[in-house]
Design a protein around this motif. Structure first.
Motif, PDB file in Angstrom:
ATOM      1  N   ALA A  71      16.216  10.594 -16.391  1.00 33.42           N
ATOM      2  CA  ALA A  71      15.467  10.413 -17.638  1.00 33.42           C
ATOM      3  C   ALA A  71      15.053   8.963 -17.825  1.00 33.42           C
ATOM      4  N   ALA A  72      15.938   8.021 -17.456  1.00 31.26           N
ATOM      5  CA  ALA A  72      15.623   6.596 -17.605  1.00 31.26           C
ATOM      6  C   ALA A  72      14.497   6.188 -16.661  1.00 31.26           C
ATOM      7  N   LYS A  73      14.581   6.627 -15.398  1.00 31.87           N
ATOM      8  CA  LYS A  73      13.555   6.246 -14.428  1.00 31.87           C
ATOM      9  C   LYS A  73      12.205   6.882 -14.739  1.00 31.87           C
ATOM     10  N   ALA A  74      12.243   8.041 -15.379  1.00 36.20           N
ATOM     11  CA  ALA A  74      10.983   8.690 -15.757  1.00 36.20           C
ATOM     12  C   ALA A  74      10.209   7.875 -16.781  1.00 36.20           C
ATOM     13  N   CYS A  75      10.891   6.954 -17.446  1.00 39.77           N
ATOM     14  CA  CYS A  75      10.239   6.104 -18.449  1.00 39.77           C
ATOM     15  C   CYS A  75       9.619   4.851 -17.841  1.00 39.77           C
ATOM     16  N   VAL A  76       9.826   4.647 -16.527  1.00 39.82           N
ATOM     17  CA  VAL A  76       9.422   3.387 -15.897  1.00 39.82           C
ATOM     18  C   VAL A  76       8.393   3.624 -14.802  1.00 39.82           C
ATOM     19  N   GLY A  77       7.320   2.850 -14.826  1.00 34.79           N
ATOM     20  CA  GLY A  77       6.386   2.776 -13.715  1.00 34.79           C
ATOM     21  C   GLY A  77       6.486   1.383 -13.119  1.00 34.79           C
ATOM     22  N   TYR A  78       6.564   1.295 -11.793  1.00 40.45           N
ATOM     23  CA  TYR A  78       6.868   0.010 -11.157  1.00 40.45           C
ATOM     24  C   TYR A  78       5.826  -0.336 -10.102  1.00 40.45           C
ATOM     25  N   LEU A  79       5.301  -1.558 -10.167  1.00 43.11           N
ATOM     26  CA  LEU A  79       4.405  -2.087  -9.140  1.00 43.11           C
ATOM     27  C   LEU A  79       5.093  -3.262  -8.471  1.00 43.11           C
ATOM     28  N   PRO A  80       5.640  -3.074  -7.253  1.00 45.35           N
ATOM     29  CA  PRO A  80       6.246  -4.194  -6.531  1.00 45.35           C
ATOM     30  C   PRO A  80       5.172  -5.183  -6.092  1.00 45.35           C
ATOM     31  N   GLU A  81       5.633  -6.354  -5.654  1.00 45.85           N
ATOM     32  CA  GLU A  81       4.698  -7.366  -5.172  1.00 45.85           C
ATOM     33  C   GLU A  81       3.883  -6.823  -4.001  1.00 45.85           C
ATOM     34  N   GLN A  82       4.517  -6.041  -3.126  1.00 41.02           N
ATOM     35  CA  GLN A  82       3.831  -5.357  -2.033  1.00 41.02           C
ATOM     36  C   GLN A  82       4.008  -3.855  -2.233  1.00 41.02           C
ATOM     37  N   PRO A  83       3.021  -3.169  -2.787  1.00 37.88           N
ATOM     38  CA  PRO A  83       3.163  -1.734  -3.067  1.00 37.88           C
ATOM     39  C   PRO A  83       3.525  -0.957  -1.796  1.00 37.88           C
ATOM     40  N   ARG A 140      -4.502  -2.092  -6.932  1.00 40.40           N
ATOM     41  CA  ARG A 140      -4.952  -1.089  -7.900  1.00 40.40           C
ATOM     42  C   ARG A 140      -4.359   0.287  -7.591  1.00 40.40           C
ATOM     43  N   VAL A 141      -4.303   0.623  -6.306  1.00 48.07           N
ATOM     44  CA  VAL A 141      -3.702   1.907  -5.918  1.00 48.07           C
ATOM     45  C   VAL A 141      -2.220   1.934  -6.310  1.00 48.07           C
ATOM     46  N   GLY A 142      -1.525   0.823  -6.050  1.00 50.17           N
ATOM     47  CA  GLY A 142      -0.113   0.756  -6.443  1.00 50.17           C
ATOM     48  C   GLY A 142       0.064   0.869  -7.938  1.00 50.17           C
ATOM     49  N   LEU A 143      -0.831   0.257  -8.687  1.00 49.47           N
ATOM     50  CA  LEU A 143      -0.753   0.337 -10.144  1.00 49.47           C
ATOM     51  C   LEU A 143      -1.068   1.744 -10.629  1.00 49.47           C
ATOM     52  N   ALA A 144      -2.030   2.401  -9.991  1.00 48.58           N
ATOM     53  CA  ALA A 144      -2.328   3.792 -10.344  1.00 48.58           C
ATOM     54  C   ALA A 144      -1.112   4.674 -10.107  1.00 48.58           C
ATOM     55  N   ALA A 145      -0.390   4.415  -8.998  1.00 45.05           N
ATOM     56  CA  ALA A 145       0.826   5.182  -8.720  1.00 45.05           C
ATOM     57  C   ALA A 145       1.882   4.941  -9.793  1.00 45.05           C
ATOM     58  N   ALA A 146       1.979   3.692 -10.270  1.00 44.61           N
ATOM     59  CA  ALA A 146       2.953   3.374 -11.318  1.00 44.61           C
ATOM     60  C   ALA A 146       2.638   4.108 -12.614  1.00 44.61           C
ATOM     61  N   LEU A 147       1.366   4.401 -12.862  1.00 46.30           N
ATOM     62  CA  LEU A 147       0.972   5.059 -14.105  1.00 46.30           C
ATOM     63  C   LEU A 147       1.220   6.566 -14.092  1.00 46.30           C
ATOM     64  N   LEU A 148       1.402   7.133 -12.903  1.00 49.43           N
ATOM     65  CA  LEU A 148       1.635   8.582 -12.825  1.00 49.43           C
ATOM     66  C   LEU A 148       2.963   8.947 -13.486  1.00 49.43           C
ATOM     67  N   GLY A 149       2.979  10.064 -14.170  1.00 51.40           N
ATOM     68  CA  GLY A 149       4.163  10.471 -14.916  1.00 51.40           C
ATOM     69  C   GLY A 149       4.156   9.961 -16.340  1.00 51.40           C
ATOM     70  N   GLU A 150       3.103   9.212 -16.689  1.00 54.23           N
ATOM     71  CA  GLU A 150       2.930   8.672 -18.044  1.00 54.23           C
ATOM     72  C   GLU A 150       4.168   7.920 -18.528  1.00 54.23           C
ATOM     73  N   GLN A 324      10.491  -4.609  -3.816  1.00 55.02           N
ATOM     74  CA  GLN A 324       9.108  -4.418  -3.465  1.00 55.02           C
ATOM     75  C   GLN A 324       8.971  -3.472  -2.277  1.00 55.02           C
ATOM     76  N   GLU A 325      10.081  -3.144  -1.606  1.00 56.00           N
ATOM     77  CA  GLU A 325       9.988  -2.269  -0.465  1.00 56.00           C
ATOM     78  C   GLU A 325      10.177  -0.824  -0.839  1.00 56.00           C
ATOM     79  N   ALA A 326      10.316  -0.535  -2.133  1.00 56.36           N
ATOM     80  CA  ALA A 326      10.438   0.843  -2.558  1.00 56.36           C
ATOM     81  C   ALA A 326      10.116   0.945  -4.012  1.00 56.36           C
ATOM     82  N   GLY A 327       9.788   2.140  -4.440  1.00 59.39           N
ATOM     83  CA  GLY A 327       9.515   2.366  -5.841  1.00 59.39           C
ATOM     84  C   GLY A 327      10.791   2.559  -6.613  1.00 59.39           C
ATOM     85  N   PRO A 328      10.729   2.618  -7.932  1.00 57.37           N
ATOM     86  CA  PRO A 328      11.921   2.704  -8.758  1.00 57.37           C
ATOM     87  C   PRO A 328      12.664   3.999  -8.602  1.00 57.37           C
TER      88      PRO A 328
END
Length: 374
Positions: A71-83, A140-150, A324-328
């Motif tokens: 539930a906590a991770k579902a609240c977070v979208g993450y963009l590492p320095e290197q997506p 931008r692609v990495g940021l779009a991925a971070a936005l998925l899941g609202e 940065q080597e993985a998503g949240p």
């Protein structure tokens, strides 16, 4: 929105984060600042659930990240320095993959992917291979991925590093737009960027929270000294004599003299507003004021003062795994400590996003992984 209490993180004998507590309010853009080795990356990794703290707690939107990790991770979208992008996928394919990993409902996936691409300007290149995209578009692609899941919280690690000036402006404008609908935490070494984009600032030094607040509040906390810049009509000696002995003046610096005009920079003692007194003193001496402005401490000056005692030390990445080597979503309950002991390997494209990704990769390895023999 985010409540961190007494966070501490040790890597062997190295204390990366030392008992820090802070609150991130909803709907605010926060800047996370600190010199290398100050604990920024470790703090962000803890907030995203990538690693666990040695002690302390984090709750995101009321969900404890250890007791309710999903539930906590579902609240977070993450963009590492290197997506963590897959170069032989197109943005559309990659975002569909991430949406499935994030367990976005099948009926909502197409709509969320389309909305994320439109917000980030990715739809123009959605059918091109990621390996052929510029760094700006990859961000931008990495940021779009971070936005998925609202997600309610967006965490960005050095989002403009390596971009050209035009791309930097585009990403900054995008961050400003995101701040209208999300809580944003932005890590950056560019102080002007943080000053322009962030409502509040968190400054870390030697693993401790040195300060939190708006740039103006931090300047006040450092003594509240105000600098006056003035230009008066008259010779320098006459102007300086008029101000000599004026109560509340800490220092006076001559900055220019030309055409019968004298320019000065005055530093006022804490809590003193000298504008009226300076104007009256100069008028009485026959040196009318032509210009008078005030200057508060800049964010750069605040940062330098708060971290002035910071010793030079190795970059934090030498002691801690880089998120940065993985998503949240990679973090699994009970698995963080084992990962912390593993050596760093592979590139961002080799890092699965969560347990589901590991299963899919086992069944059908990514092209990059075949090259590396993993």
């Amino acid at each position: 929105m985010i409540q961190a209490e007494h966070l501490t993180k040790r890597y062997g004998s190295h204390l990366a984060v030392d008992d820090i507590s802070f609150t991130v309010k909803e709907g605010t853009v926060y800047g996370l600042l600190g010199p290398n080795g100050a604990g920024k990356s470790t703090t962000m990794n803890i907030l995203t659930g990538y690693i666990s703290a040695s002690s302390g707690s984090v709750s995101i939107d009321g969900h404890d990240i250890l007791e309710e990790p999903a539930a906590a991770k579902a609240c977070v979208g993450y963009l590492p320095e290197q997506p963590p992008l897959y170069p032989d996928m197109t943005p559309a394919e990659y975002l569909a993959f991430v949406a499935e990993l994030k367990k976005v409902k099948r009926a909502d996936r197409a709509g969320q992917i389309r909305a994320a691409m439109q917000r980030t300007g990715v739809q123009e290149v959605e059918h091109r291979l990621i390996k052929n995209l510029s760094k700006g578009y990859r961000q931008r692609v990495g940021l779009a991925a971070a936005l998925l899941g609202e997600p309610k919280v967006i965490i960005l690690d050095e989002p403009t590093v390596g971009l050209d000036p035009a791309q930097v402006i585009e990403i900054r404008e995008l961050i400003t737009e995101l701040g209208k609908e999300h809580t944003v935490i932005l890590s950056s070494h560019i102080l002007s960027e943080v000053s322009a984009l962030c409502d509040e600032v968190l400054i870390l030094a030697q693993g401790r929270l040195a300060a939190q607040g708006t740039p103006a509040e931090l300047a006040d906390a450092l003594g509240g000294r105000t600098t006056l810049k003035l230009t008066a009509l008259g010779e320098a000696g006459k102007v300086l004599a008029a101000l000599e002995g004026l109560a509340g003046v800490q220092s006076a610096e001559l900055t220019g003299e030309a055409n019968g005009e004298t320019s000065l920079r005055l530093t006022a003692e804490e809590g003193n507003d000298l504008r009226a007194a300076v104007s009256a003193a100069l008028a009485a001496a026959g040196c009318p004021v032509l210009a008078l402005t005030t200057e508060a401490l800049s964010l750069e000056e605040v940062f330098l003062q708060l971290t002035a005692q910071e010793p030079e030390e190795e970059a934090e990445s030498a002691d801690a795994p880089k998120a940065q080597e993985a998503g949240p979503d990679e973090a699994q309950p009970g698995g963080a400590e084992e990962r912390e002991q593993e050596p760093e390997d592979g590139g961002p494209e080799n890092a699965p996003l969560d347990g589901t990704a590991r299963q899919e990769q086992a069944a059908e390895p990514a092209p990059e992984e075949k090259k590396e023999g993993e």
